[in-house]
Design a protein around this motif. Structure first.
Motif, mmCIF file in Angstrom:
data_model
loop_
_atom_site.group_PDB
_atom_site.id
_atom_site.type_symbol
_atom_site.label_atom_id
_atom_site.label_comp_id
_atom_site.label_asym_id
_atom_site.label_seq_id
_atom_site.Cartn_x
_atom_site.Cartn_y
_atom_site.Cartn_z
ATOM 1 N N PHE A 180 28.889 -23.115 29.314
ATOM 2 C CA PHE A 180 28.466 -24.411 29.834
ATOM 3 C C PHE A 180 27.186 -24.319 30.666
ATOM 4 C CE2 PHE A 180 32.942 -25.293 28.954
ATOM 5 C CZ PHE A 180 32.854 -26.533 28.340
ATOM 6 N N LYS A 181 26.678 -23.114 30.867
ATOM 7 C CA LYS A 181 25.416 -22.959 31.572
ATOM 8 C C LYS A 181 24.281 -23.580 30.765
ATOM 9 C CE LYS A 181 26.636 -18.667 34.006
ATOM 10 N NZ LYS A 181 26.277 -17.241 34.198
ATOM 11 N N GLY A 182 23.339 -24.175 31.472
ATOM 12 C CA GLY A 182 22.222 -24.805 30.781
ATOM 13 C C GLY A 182 21.421 -23.839 29.937
ATOM 14 N N SER A 183 21.306 -22.587 30.389
ATOM 15 C CA SER A 183 20.525 -21.599 29.655
ATOM 16 C C SER A 183 21.132 -21.308 28.288
ATOM 17 C CB SER A 183 20.431 -20.296 30.451
ATOM 18 O OG SER A 183 21.730 -19.791 30.744
ATOM 19 N N TYR B 175 19.771 -22.179 17.832
ATOM 20 C CA TYR B 175 20.388 -22.859 16.696
ATOM 21 C C TYR B 175 19.685 -24.173 16.422
ATOM 22 C CZ TYR B 175 23.993 -19.402 17.584
ATOM 23 O OH TYR B 175 24.652 -18.210 17.788
ATOM 24 N N HIS B 176 19.701 -24.581 15.169
ATOM 25 C CA HIS B 176 18.965 -25.765 14.733
ATOM 26 C C HIS B 176 19.483 -27.029 15.420
ATOM 27 C CE1 HIS B 176 16.472 -28.144 12.095
ATOM 28 N NE2 HIS B 176 17.511 -28.860 11.707
ATOM 29 N N LEU B 177 18.575 -27.786 16.038
ATOM 30 C CA LEU B 177 18.859 -29.058 16.715
ATOM 31 C C LEU B 177 19.895 -28.924 17.822
ATOM 32 C CD1 LEU B 177 18.963 -31.551 13.689
ATOM 33 C CD2 LEU B 177 17.136 -31.264 15.349
ATOM 34 N N ARG B 178 20.085 -27.719 18.348
ATOM 35 C CA ARG B 178 21.135 -27.503 19.351
ATOM 36 C C ARG B 178 20.894 -28.343 20.608
ATOM 37 N NH1 ARG B 178 24.959 -23.684 20.420
ATOM 38 N NH2 ARG B 178 25.492 -23.287 22.594
ATOM 39 N N ARG B 179 19.690 -28.257 21.152
ATOM 40 C CA ARG B 179 19.405 -28.990 22.380
ATOM 41 C C ARG B 179 19.553 -30.488 22.168
ATOM 42 N NH1 ARG B 179 13.881 -27.604 25.352
ATOM 43 N NH2 ARG B 179 15.031 -25.614 25.537
ATOM 44 N N THR B 180 19.061 -30.976 21.045
ATOM 45 C CA THR B 180 19.159 -32.406 20.739
ATOM 46 C C THR B 180 20.606 -32.849 20.616
ATOM 47 O OG1 THR B 180 17.056 -32.261 19.542
ATOM 48 C CG2 THR B 180 18.415 -34.206 19.146
ATOM 49 N N LYS B 181 21.415 -32.060 19.917
ATOM 50 C CA LYS B 181 22.821 -32.407 19.761
ATOM 51 C C LYS B 181 23.545 -32.409 21.093
ATOM 52 C CE LYS B 181 23.682 -29.321 16.489
ATOM 53 N NZ LYS B 181 24.441 -28.557 15.469
ATOM 54 N N MET B 182 23.310 -31.404 21.914
ATOM 55 C CA MET B 182 23.996 -31.325 23.186
ATOM 56 C C MET B 182 23.701 -32.542 24.064
ATOM 57 S SD MET B 182 25.798 -28.483 23.203
ATOM 58 C CE MET B 182 26.103 -28.778 21.456
ATOM 59 N N ILE B 183 22.488 -33.080 23.977
ATOM 60 C CA ILE B 183 22.091 -34.219 24.807
ATOM 61 C C ILE B 183 22.579 -35.536 24.213
ATOM 62 C CG2 ILE B 183 20.117 -35.535 25.680
ATOM 63 C CD1 ILE B 183 18.599 -32.878 25.897
ATOM 64 N N VAL B 184 22.275 -35.774 22.941
ATOM 65 C CA VAL B 184 22.578 -37.079 22.338
ATOM 66 C C VAL B 184 24.078 -37.278 22.157
ATOM 67 C CG1 VAL B 184 22.133 -38.584 20.360
ATOM 68 C CG2 VAL B 184 20.338 -37.079 21.202
ATOM 69 N N TYR B 185 24.799 -36.233 21.760
ATOM 70 C CA TYR B 185 26.254 -36.356 21.642
ATOM 71 C C TYR B 185 26.867 -36.783 22.976
ATOM 72 C CZ TYR B 185 26.329 -33.881 17.090
ATOM 73 O OH TYR B 185 26.153 -33.524 15.777
ATOM 74 N N GLN B 186 26.397 -36.167 24.063
ATOM 75 C CA GLN B 186 26.958 -36.500 25.372
ATOM 76 C C GLN B 186 26.613 -37.926 25.790
ATOM 77 O OE1 GLN B 186 27.234 -33.249 28.510
ATOM 78 N NE2 GLN B 186 25.618 -32.397 27.217
ATOM 79 N N ILE B 187 25.417 -38.377 25.460
ATOM 80 C CA ILE B 187 25.046 -39.754 25.790
ATOM 81 C C ILE B 187 25.964 -40.736 25.082
ATOM 82 C CG2 ILE B 187 23.249 -41.502 25.523
ATOM 83 C CD1 ILE B 187 21.182 -39.311 25.929
ATOM 84 N N PHE C 155 32.626 -27.841 19.401
ATOM 85 C CA PHE C 155 32.581 -26.897 18.285
ATOM 86 C C PHE C 155 31.218 -26.216 18.217
ATOM 87 C CE2 PHE C 155 36.564 -28.420 17.351
ATOM 88 C CZ PHE C 155 37.080 -27.998 16.139
ATOM 89 N N ASP C 156 30.146 -27.000 18.405
ATOM 90 C CA ASP C 156 28.808 -26.405 18.368
ATOM 91 C C ASP C 156 28.535 -25.553 19.600
ATOM 92 O OD1 ASP C 156 28.139 -27.478 15.926
ATOM 93 O OD2 ASP C 156 27.201 -29.265 16.755
ATOM 94 N N LEU C 157 29.192 -25.855 20.698
ATOM 95 C CA LEU C 157 28.999 -25.072 21.912
ATOM 96 C C LEU C 157 29.702 -23.720 21.817
ATOM 97 C CD1 LEU C 157 27.916 -24.999 24.871
ATOM 98 C CD2 LEU C 157 30.146 -25.933 25.559
ATOM 99 N N PHE C 158 30.954 -23.725 21.384
ATOM 100 C CA PHE C 158 31.743 -22.494 21.370
ATOM 101 C C PHE C 158 31.611 -21.704 20.059
ATOM 102 C CE2 PHE C 158 34.600 -24.955 24.417
ATOM 103 C CZ PHE C 158 34.073 -24.322 25.525
#
Length: 251
Positions: free
Chosen positions: A17-20, A27-39, A104-107
């Protein structure tokens, strides 16, 4: 630890769960998914939570007025009660689909999925997005144009009963909870469609090149290093036995 559906539960670590790690670009689109999914999840769940408070108030209004008056007096606010009930269902559905995708994408970002599972991700994400759109339209119309009414008494007596009962306001658009639920739902619905598009693009990339970002992968998806160490020139022997360094070939 146990392995369920091919997922090693040892990968469920708080450190992920660390931001780093959560927002890295391995991974492809990882940062985008982590942000938009949460929104999408947060806004729809917040709309659901505020709507639940308003729903409870209007159910209490209905019960309170009918129990203090004769059986012929009826409070009609089932439009807002039904719409908020559907809003709760939509909030849970959006959180289930994109919340699952998030974890799933995080773990397990490199998990193996069958074609049927990938198809299910696409269908479910598209379905909950259209459900959220229908919810936003219905809730907007009901809150903006409808109100609670009372039958079985005169208009003056109905107004008096509403005043005696207290909150919530019988005019839905004057209830802050109702307005807040609508305001939160619209950007949540937009984020849900954005999450669906991102999920489609991510699955398409995974099918062709694997889950890793293209700048970390070769043409066939093999992981390659992007930090190449410079080649150190190797010395060569001359005719008289002395060493002579080769010219440097680095970039």
């Amino acid at each position: 630890m146990a392995v369920i559906w091919g997922l090693d539960l040892r990968e469920m670590q708080w450190g992920k769960f660390k931001g780093s790690y959560m927002f890295n670009q391995d991974y492809h689109l990882r940062r985008t998914k982590m942000i938009v999914y949460q929104i999408a999840m947060i806004l729809c769940v917040c709309s659901e939570s505020v709507g639940t408070a308003a729903l409870s108030d209007y159910v209490d209004q209905q019960d309170g007025i009918t129990t203090r008056t004769s059986p012929r007096v009826k409070v009609h606010n089932n439009d807002i009660v039904g719409t908020f009930s559907y809003n709760i269902f939509v909030g849970i559905a959006v959180a289930t689909i994109f919340g699952s995708g998030f974890f799933f994408d995080l773990f397990w970002p490199e998990r193996k999925e069958s074609k049927s599972v990938r198809l299910a991700w696409k269908i479910c994400s598209l379905l909950v997005s259209f459900m959220a759109l229908a919810d936003a339209l219905a809730l907007t119309v009901v809150v903006a144009t409808h109100r609670s009414t009372i039958t079985g008494v005169s208009a003056g007596a109905a107004a008096s009963l509403f005043r005696e009962n207290g909150p919530p306001n019988p005019i839905y658009r004057k209830n802050a909870y109702c307005v807040a639920s609508v305001v939160l739902l619209w950007p949540g619905m937009i984020a849900s469609f954005a999450s669906t598009y991102i999920m489609f693009k991510s699955i398409q990339h995974d099918d062709k090149l694997g889950p890793r970002s293209s700048k970390y992968s070769g043409d066939k998806g093999e992981v390659v290093s992007i930090d190449m160490a410079p080649q150190v020139p190797k010395p060569t022997l001359t005719a008289n036995g002395a060493t002579r360094p080769e010219p440097y070939q680095g970039t």
